[in-house]
Design a protein around this motif. Structure first.
Motif, PDB file in Angstrom:
ATOM      1  N   ALA A 187       0.956  -1.213  -0.007  1.00 23.10           N
ATOM      2  CA  ALA A 187      -0.073   0.023   0.012  1.00 23.10           C
ATOM      3  C   ALA A 187       0.874   1.434  -0.079  1.00 23.10           C
ATOM      4  O   ALA A 187       0.400   2.571   0.047  1.00 23.10           O
ATOM      5  CB  ALA A 187      -1.049   0.029   1.204  1.00 23.10           C
ATOM      6  N   HIS A 188       1.974   1.084   0.192  1.00 22.69           N
ATOM      7  CA  HIS A 188       3.145   2.244   0.103  1.00 22.69           C
ATOM      8  C   HIS A 188       4.237   2.001  -0.942  1.00 22.69           C
ATOM      9  O   HIS A 188       4.328   1.044  -1.650  1.00 22.69           O
ATOM     10  CB  HIS A 188       3.700   2.375   1.653  1.00 22.69           C
ATOM     11  N   ASP A 189       4.972   3.108  -1.021  1.00 25.35           N
ATOM     12  CA  ASP A 189       6.171   3.079  -1.903  1.00 25.35           C
ATOM     13  C   ASP A 189       7.040   1.920  -1.531  1.00 25.35           C
ATOM     14  O   ASP A 189       7.053   1.693  -0.119  1.00 25.35           O
ATOM     15  CB  ASP A 189       6.731   4.487  -1.963  1.00 25.35           C
ATOM     16  N   TRP A 190       7.977   1.389  -2.069  1.00 29.42           N
ATOM     17  CA  TRP A 190       8.640   0.471  -1.770  1.00 29.42           C
ATOM     18  C   TRP A 190       9.662   0.595  -0.648  1.00 29.42           C
ATOM     19  O   TRP A 190      10.331  -0.120  -0.086  1.00 29.42           O
ATOM     20  CB  TRP A 190       9.490  -0.411  -2.921  1.00 29.42           C
ATOM     21  N   SER A 199      17.064  -6.121   3.230  1.00 28.27           N
ATOM     22  CA  SER A 199      16.624  -4.729   3.174  1.00 28.27           C
ATOM     23  C   SER A 199      16.239  -4.060   1.784  1.00 28.27           C
ATOM     24  O   SER A 199      15.609  -5.164   0.994  1.00 28.27           O
ATOM     25  CB  SER A 199      17.984  -3.693   3.221  1.00 28.27           C
ATOM     26  N   TYR A 200      16.076  -2.865   1.280  1.00 22.99           N
ATOM     27  CA  TYR A 200      15.421  -2.662   0.025  1.00 22.99           C
ATOM     28  C   TYR A 200      16.402  -2.889  -1.113  1.00 22.99           C
ATOM     29  O   TYR A 200      15.857  -2.513  -2.204  1.00 22.99           O
ATOM     30  CB  TYR A 200      15.404  -0.874   0.210  1.00 22.99           C
ATOM     31  N   TYR A 201      17.475  -3.452  -1.114  1.00 21.45           N
ATOM     32  CA  TYR A 201      18.038  -3.905  -2.167  1.00 21.45           C
ATOM     33  C   TYR A 201      17.333  -5.046  -2.871  1.00 21.45           C
ATOM     34  O   TYR A 201      17.591  -5.558  -4.030  1.00 21.45           O
ATOM     35  CB  TYR A 201      19.458  -4.318  -1.782  1.00 21.45           C
ATOM     36  N   GLU A 202      16.238  -5.768  -2.157  1.00 22.80           N
ATOM     37  CA  GLU A 202      15.463  -6.696  -2.513  1.00 22.80           C
ATOM     38  C   GLU A 202      14.540  -6.234  -3.851  1.00 22.80           C
ATOM     39  O   GLU A 202      14.389  -6.951  -4.682  1.00 22.80           O
ATOM     40  CB  GLU A 202      14.522  -7.051  -1.491  1.00 22.80           C
ATOM     41  N   GLU A 203      14.308  -4.869  -3.856  1.00 21.67           N
ATOM     42  CA  GLU A 203      13.615  -4.309  -4.622  1.00 21.67           C
ATOM     43  C   GLU A 203      14.130  -4.079  -6.018  1.00 21.67           C
ATOM     44  O   GLU A 203      13.582  -3.707  -7.010  1.00 21.67           O
ATOM     45  CB  GLU A 203      13.242  -2.716  -4.174  1.00 21.67           C
ATOM     46  N   PRO A 251       9.281 -11.003 -12.224  1.00 25.65           N
ATOM     47  CA  PRO A 251       8.391 -10.024 -12.685  1.00 25.65           C
ATOM     48  C   PRO A 251       7.104 -10.028 -12.060  1.00 25.65           C
ATOM     49  O   PRO A 251       6.431  -9.031 -11.786  1.00 25.65           O
ATOM     50  CB  PRO A 251       8.184 -10.589 -14.189  1.00 25.65           C
ATOM     51  N   ASP A 252       6.688 -11.245 -11.410  1.00 22.86           N
ATOM     52  CA  ASP A 252       5.285 -11.047 -10.693  1.00 22.86           C
ATOM     53  C   ASP A 252       5.363 -10.410  -9.311  1.00 22.86           C
ATOM     54  O   ASP A 252       4.532  -9.716  -8.922  1.00 22.86           O
ATOM     55  CB  ASP A 252       4.969 -12.580 -10.467  1.00 22.86           C
ATOM     56  N   LEU A 253       6.707 -10.206  -8.937  1.00 21.86           N
ATOM     57  CA  LEU A 253       6.800  -9.286  -7.701  1.00 21.86           C
ATOM     58  C   LEU A 253       6.650  -7.977  -7.913  1.00 21.86           C
ATOM     59  O   LEU A 253       6.172  -7.373  -7.296  1.00 21.86           O
ATOM     60  CB  LEU A 253       8.173  -9.701  -7.007  1.00 21.86           C
ATOM     61  N   LEU A 254       7.232  -7.627  -9.175  1.00 18.17           N
ATOM     62  CA  LEU A 254       6.868  -5.960  -9.635  1.00 18.17           C
ATOM     63  C   LEU A 254       5.528  -5.760  -9.802  1.00 18.17           C
ATOM     64  O   LEU A 254       4.814  -4.630  -9.324  1.00 18.17           O
ATOM     65  CB  LEU A 254       7.900  -5.837 -10.492  1.00 18.17           C
TER      66      LEU A 254
END
Lengths: 190, 190
Positions: free
Chosen positions: B2-5, B25-29, B37-40
């Motif tokens: 519901a929020h930015d990554w 951490s946010y390096y997962e992103e 691609p399904d995660l994005l």
């Protein structure tokens, strides 16, 4: 104070589908804080990080932060409601004259008028340019034009919503039959 | 979702004086999400914001975010523990062989091995360069060298702490007398 200055705003960002309103927001950090050195001192920054560059660095952080939000799907609109020094004096005197407005009065506002030109420089140095860059709607809320300023802000918000081209969810064909059945059931109730 | 990554990481940033540990951490992103691609897709981004540039834009957001943190007094150290494809196979087989390690096993890890070169490209494309730029300590945690990798990470953390030149608060002269009086009082207790 226990966190970086953007943190308290990030925490309360609206979720997807929600609208959040930030009154003053992190722009306080490059305007109010810039005009009052004791506010910056209270932020417990390591001395090595406090230099003349700090305001430009903060604007850089704001721009980066909002760019990230925009790229994540957040639509941002910023409004700067300008009040002249003369108009502010009038409003402060009203708060002193009218007992119903006493609660709004703060000696601090009078004290800070002494730094008016300092604040204006802060706005012009980065604030105004920055607001402009982000397609902000900057309006002058002078004299009796407060109502006009409110209309302009409201119109800008309506525009932003319309640009999103929001639609009600489409009902799949099969679902329509089910709705008709439900209508029939309701109407045949005794 | 519901929020930015970046949001879920920002929320739990450590306060001043605290140490926070972000596992992955946010390096997962920019790594895991890039490889799947399904995660994005699950992130509900407006289609107009999803382009080939999205990974570079995310690295830009990470760099801006960490620059802001560093300028706010946060010391950041990033560690990338590399495991070869061969070593990973060995570890996954261990999890299948040893009943005590069954809980760690995920079919997903085996499936994602098919995209190994995709992940490596993601690391090289931005990850490695980015880590390096932030004075990261990048070590190879291969084969039996896991203990060595842990030592290197621990040493880097000790270095970072020492660079802060932390000191116990200085006791003002007047306070010393008060401490002596307290000692006297304690010693003369019956």
């Amino acid at each position: 104070m226990a966190h970086d200055w953007l943190w308290r705003c990030v925490r309360v960002l609206p979720e997807r589908g929600q609208i959040g309103i930030f009154n003053r927001s992190y722009y306080e950090e490059v305007l109010a804080v810039r005009g009052a050195p004791d506010l910056l001192e209270a932020q417990s920054l390591p001395a090595s990080l406090v230099s003349a560059k700090i305001w430009e660095q903060r604007f850089q952080a704001i721009r980066g932060f909002e760019r990230h939000l925009a790229r994540s799907g957040t639509v941002i609109r910023k409004f700067f409601l300008h009040v002249s020094k003369k108009e502010q004096k009038k409003r402060l005197l009203e708060r002193l004259d009218d007992p119903d407005k006493h609660w709004k009065f703060s000696e601090n506002d009078v004290r800070q008028r002494a730094s008016w030109s300092e604040y204006m420089r802060a706005y012009e140095d980065g604030g105004a340019r920055d607001l402009d860059r982000a397609r902000a709607v900057v309006r002058r809320a002078r004299g009796q034009q407060v109502v006009y300023a409110r209309l302009v802000v409201a119109a800008a918000i309506v525009d932003a919503l319309e640009e999103l081209e929001l639609e009600y969810p489409k009902v799949p064909p099969g679902r329509k039959k089910a709705l008709e059945r439900a209508r029939h059931e309701l109407m045949s109730e005794k």
